[in-house]
Design an enzyme around this catalytic site. Sequence first.
Site, PDB file in Angstrom:
ATOM      1  N   ASP A  94       0.835  -1.196   0.000  1.00 58.17           N
ATOM      2  CA  ASP A  94       0.000   0.000   0.000  1.00 58.17           C
ATOM      3  C   ASP A  94       0.872   1.249   0.000  1.00 58.17           C
ATOM      4  O   ASP A  94       2.000   1.227   0.521  1.00 58.17           O
ATOM      5  CB  ASP A  94      -0.904   0.015   1.234  1.00 58.17           C
TER       6      ASP A  94
ATOM      7  N   TYR B 118       5.986  -8.863   8.526  1.00 56.02           N
ATOM      8  CA  TYR B 118       5.595  -7.466   8.672  1.00 56.02           C
ATOM      9  C   TYR B 118       5.685  -7.039  10.136  1.00 56.02           C
ATOM     10  O   TYR B 118       5.475  -7.848  11.041  1.00 56.02           O
ATOM     11  CB  TYR B 118       4.146  -7.248   8.223  1.00 56.02           C
TER      12      TYR B 118
ATOM     13  N   ASP C 269      -7.672   0.786   7.963  1.00 58.42           N
ATOM     14  CA  ASP C 269      -6.446   1.503   8.318  1.00 58.42           C
ATOM     15  C   ASP C 269      -6.772   2.975   8.566  1.00 58.42           C
ATOM     16  O   ASP C 269      -7.935   3.397   8.493  1.00 58.42           O
ATOM     17  CB  ASP C 269      -5.355   1.313   7.252  1.00 58.42           C
TER      18      ASP C 269
ATOM     19  N   ARG D 296      -4.050  -5.581   7.330  1.00 63.28           N
ATOM     20  CA  ARG D 296      -5.189  -4.738   7.725  1.00 63.28           C
ATOM     21  C   ARG D 296      -6.354  -5.587   8.224  1.00 63.28           C
ATOM     22  O   ARG D 296      -7.040  -5.225   9.188  1.00 63.28           O
ATOM     23  CB  ARG D 296      -5.668  -3.904   6.540  1.00 63.28           C
TER      24      ARG D 296
END
Length: 300
Positions: A38, A66, A80, A174
């Site tokens: 993103d 992550y 988000d 997310r």
Amino acid sequence: MDRIFNIYKPAGMTSHDVVYKVRKILGIKKVGHTGTLDPDAVGVLPICVGRATKVCDLILNKDKTYVCDMVLGIETDTYDSSGQILEVRDPSGIGEEDLIRAMNSQLGPIDQLPPKYSALKVNGKRMCDLVRAGKGDQIKLVARRVIIKKIDILSMDLPKVTFEVECSKGTYVRSICHDLGQLLGVGAHMTGLIRSKTGIFEIDKAISLEDLERFRDENKLEENSWSVEDVLSDLPYIVLKDNAVKYYSNGGKIEDRRFDDHNLGEDSDLVRVYSKDGFIGSGQLIRQDGLLMVKSHKFF
């Protein structure tokens, strides 16, 4: 040039923006990335150049790690901080043990619903575009099987939580935040994301676009990049006899009696393929009628 560069994607750029910049810096048209990040996310984005673009899908299939920042108590429509706030609740009653239990429920193979605000397509159109056009009612979310291999709290200072997750391709971090918020009954959304690892590519060895430009000017591109063979180093190998190499390059199925050497296991699928002169590509193993064969998968 047929190489892979471990690029650090900065915030504010799309993955395609990075590809465009690499094309301009290197003067090469054939450039591809290995898994979208993103625009607000940062971190590891392997970029393949030249014939190395043939292995973009193989890198995409690798597990990823992550580091995620999450805020409990606020739910948004995008999952988000870029989205609209849907609900605010008090997370002060949530303890570390509650969060650990919720995270443990996400471990292993799970069926995960992707966010509607994502680039996944419905009838050829991206879901996020449909939602923004007021056509969100056309979207029927379909759960996708993903694997969460590891999820650990790094810090917790309510309402803020930072955690690390190791997961398979196709996982939406997310969605993990959103689902944790639902399980805890207070809502949650993601406020920051760093991709720290994709396959063999790690964040501490990633280079910026400015570094890439400097390495170009200093003629140091090769020593600051990876070969296709490097990327496939975790695969078992096969060495073909001389009389099988041309047949392999033409996509033929080659029986194991024409292997000169190998280190195959029973669960092997993709393999590195070599001639006596060195690495020549990857192969797909085929087990058929008691025979073990290899067919060209990517030929370099």
